[in-house]
Design a protein around this motif. Structure first.
Motif, PDB file in Angstrom:
ATOM      1  N   ASN A   1      -3.140   4.930 -13.762  1.00  0.00           N
ATOM      2  CA  ASN A   1      -4.316   5.147 -12.914  1.00  0.00           C
ATOM      3  C   ASN A   1      -5.515   4.387 -13.458  1.00  0.00           C
ATOM      4  O   ASN A   1      -5.417   3.653 -14.458  1.00  0.00           O
ATOM      5  N   ASP A   2      -6.673   4.549 -12.815  1.00  0.00           N
ATOM      6  CA  ASP A   2      -7.869   3.790 -13.189  1.00  0.00           C
ATOM      7  C   ASP A   2      -8.361   4.122 -14.591  1.00  0.00           C
ATOM      8  O   ASP A   2      -9.178   3.388 -15.161  1.00  0.00           O
ATOM      9  N   TYR A   3      -7.881   5.234 -15.146  1.00  0.00           N
ATOM     10  CA  TYR A   3      -8.333   5.637 -16.484  1.00  0.00           C
ATOM     11  C   TYR A   3      -7.334   5.233 -17.564  1.00  0.00           C
ATOM     12  O   TYR A   3      -7.460   5.622 -18.729  1.00  0.00           O
ATOM     13  N   GLY A   4      -6.300   4.468 -17.153  1.00  0.00           N
ATOM     14  CA  GLY A   4      -5.307   4.007 -18.117  1.00  0.00           C
ATOM     15  C   GLY A   4      -4.227   5.026 -18.419  1.00  0.00           C
ATOM     16  O   GLY A   4      -3.431   4.836 -19.351  1.00  0.00           O
TER      17      GLY A   4
ATOM     18  N   HIS B   1       0.854  -1.184   0.000  1.00  0.00           N
ATOM     19  CA  HIS B   1       0.000   0.000   0.000  1.00  0.00           C
ATOM     20  C   HIS B   1       0.891   1.235   0.000  1.00  0.00           C
ATOM     21  O   HIS B   1       1.990   1.223   0.568  1.00  0.00           O
TER      22      HIS B   1
ATOM     23  N   VAL C   1      -9.225  14.564 -14.016  1.00  0.00           N
ATOM     24  CA  VAL C   1      -8.505  13.316 -13.799  1.00  0.00           C
ATOM     25  C   VAL C   1      -7.026  13.421 -14.166  1.00  0.00           C
ATOM     26  O   VAL C   1      -6.220  12.586 -13.763  1.00  0.00           O
TER      27      VAL C   1
ATOM     28  N   GLN D   1     -13.426  13.930 -16.736  1.00  0.00           N
ATOM     29  CA  GLN D   1     -14.325  12.779 -16.879  1.00  0.00           C
ATOM     30  C   GLN D   1     -15.744  13.214 -16.523  1.00  0.00           C
ATOM     31  O   GLN D   1     -15.985  13.799 -15.456  1.00  0.00           O
TER      32      GLN D   1
ATOM     33  N   GLU E   1     -19.070   8.291 -18.040  1.00  0.00           N
ATOM     34  CA  GLU E   1     -18.118   7.352 -18.630  1.00  0.00           C
ATOM     35  C   GLU E   1     -17.294   7.997 -19.738  1.00  0.00           C
ATOM     36  O   GLU E   1     -16.425   7.349 -20.329  1.00  0.00           O
TER      37      GLU E   1
ATOM     38  N   HIS F   1      -3.633  10.580  -7.919  1.00  0.00           N
ATOM     39  CA  HIS F   1      -4.300   9.754  -8.941  1.00  0.00           C
ATOM     40  C   HIS F   1      -5.086   8.599  -8.318  1.00  0.00           C
ATOM     41  O   HIS F   1      -5.505   7.685  -9.024  1.00  0.00           O
ATOM     42  N   HIS F   2      -5.264   8.658  -6.988  1.00  0.00           N
ATOM     43  CA  HIS F   2      -6.081   7.658  -6.272  1.00  0.00           C
ATOM     44  C   HIS F   2      -5.558   6.232  -6.469  1.00  0.00           C
ATOM     45  O   HIS F   2      -6.333   5.283  -6.617  1.00  0.00           O
ATOM     46  N   ILE F   3      -4.231   6.090  -6.477  1.00  0.00           N
ATOM     47  CA  ILE F   3      -3.602   4.773  -6.596  1.00  0.00           C
ATOM     48  C   ILE F   3      -3.271   4.279  -5.192  1.00  0.00           C
ATOM     49  O   ILE F   3      -2.547   4.944  -4.445  1.00  0.00           O
ATOM     50  N   ASP F   4      -3.812   3.132  -4.824  1.00  0.00           N
ATOM     51  CA  ASP F   4      -3.655   2.622  -3.461  1.00  0.00           C
ATOM     52  C   ASP F   4      -2.483   1.661  -3.304  1.00  0.00           C
ATOM     53  O   ASP F   4      -1.852   1.608  -2.242  1.00  0.00           O
TER      54      ASP F   4
END
Length: 357
Positions: A20-23, A4, A323, A336, A339, A44-47
């Protein structure tokens, strides 16, 4: 080895690229992780990340656990500790203000004792945009503005590459930049309407008053130049000396930028607070004529990533989330909406009209 982000140790090295979650690519394989890289991951909300195996530290070494300092970026757990220090600095500045009026001096040791604990805690918090909003109080504008300018001067100095000791000195110069206003009547400082030409000339003298007070209080004359020159402009249109270009001290160029930022985000008797992105746009505009461009663009470049994850309203009324920000087109990030993604560097018909904090 997958961990983590709050368990990262300074110097850990990525074993693969991070997206990140958006590639979108965030960090490359092999990157060593320190505070700035960890802050980027969190923005970037990376855990979780994969790192290379750590070498075993010697028994005499105690690794620096960056995670202990990062919780503040995810969740403002720092607030209960930092807010009393911030509020004490605001209240203490009121005392310095009174002392400067009565004696013509401020005490160097007392200023350091008030300001240094605040600067020490700022080293670990990089979301400056949210931090100032969370710490904002209803105290007198002049006192709070001085504390904010001290904080922002410290940040900007570190972003420009100054050492921590130099940045702390520049933060002190920012903290004291308006001390000369102690000699300006409250009726003029807080006047809700337009100042008369005579009143405006008196307000402008706060730069010279501050210069005199600081010279009498501190051995370092560069602190006094911050007070004297923070309203000078690189095109020669400022005051009190109509200096231009390199005639203006670098410390004064730093304070000039953050002074405008703090003033414009604050609500005063004669002004409503402005939208945060609008303020940065205005600084960007001024950087082509009145403000030092390198200093100003460095400030904007480091403030803009703090908007990642913030909700915004576009000129067509749509609400989305930032984002990703652009390294040169500061005010045209990737948005964003549900979608869909809108790249404002491509979709030139769209503008951000409001940022929701």
């Amino acid at each position: 080895m997958r961990i983590h982000v709050t368990d990262i140790i300074d110097g850990d090295q990525l074993s693969g690229d991070v997206f990140n979650d958006y590639g979108l690519h965030v960090l490359s394989k092999g990157t060593k992780l320190y505070k700035s890289e960890i802050s980027r991951l969190l923005q970037h909300h990376i855990d979780f990340v994969d790192i290379m195996e750590r070498s075993q530290p010697s028994s005499e070494e105690e690794p620096s656990i960056a995670g202990r300092t990062l919780e503040s970026t995810v969740n403002p757990k720092w607030l209960p500790k930092v807010q009393p220090i911030y509020e004490n600095a605001v209240k203490s500045f009121e005392k310095f203000f009174s002392a400067a009026l009565e004696t013509g001096k401020v005490d160097d040791a007392e200023v350091t004792n008030v300001l240094q604990p605040l600067l020490n805690n700022l080293q670990l918090e990089r979301d400056v945009v949210s931090m100032l909003l969370l710490l904002n109080t209803q105290d007198d504008y002049t006192y709070q503005h001085s504390v904010q300018v001290g904080m922002l001067s410290y940040y900007l100095a570190t972003w420009l590459g100054y050492s921590n000791n130099e940045a702390a000195k520049i933060g002190k110069a920012g903290f004291l930049h308006d001390i000369g206003k102690c000699r300006i009547e409250d009726a003029i400082l807080n006047k809700p309407g337009k100042l008369t030409p005579e009143e405006y000339e008196e307000v402008k003298r706060h730069t010279e008053y501050g210069h005199e007070i600081i010279l009498r209080s501190f051995e370092d004359s560069s602190l006094a130049l911050g007070a004297l020159q923070h309203h000078e402009r690189v095109d020669g249109t400022g005051y009190p000396g109509k200096l231009s270009g390199d005639e203006i001290h670098p410390i004064s160029k730093i304070i000039a930028v953050v002074d405008i930022y703090s003033a414009m985000i604050s609500a005063r008797v004669y002004q409503k607070e402005r939208d945060l992105l609008y303020v940065l746009r205005e600084l960007h505009r001024l950087s082509f004529k009145e403000l030092d461009p390198v200093t100003t663009h460095t400030f904007i470049k480091h403030m803009i990533p703090n908007f990642i994850g913030k909700h915004v309203q576009l000129s067509n009324g749509d609400i989305g989330v930032i984002v990703m920000t652009h390294p040169t087109e500061f005010f045209r990030p990737l948005i964003q909406i549900s979608e869909a993604f809108i790249d404002l560097t491509v979709e030139r018909d769209y503008e951000i009209t409001h940022v929701y904090m």
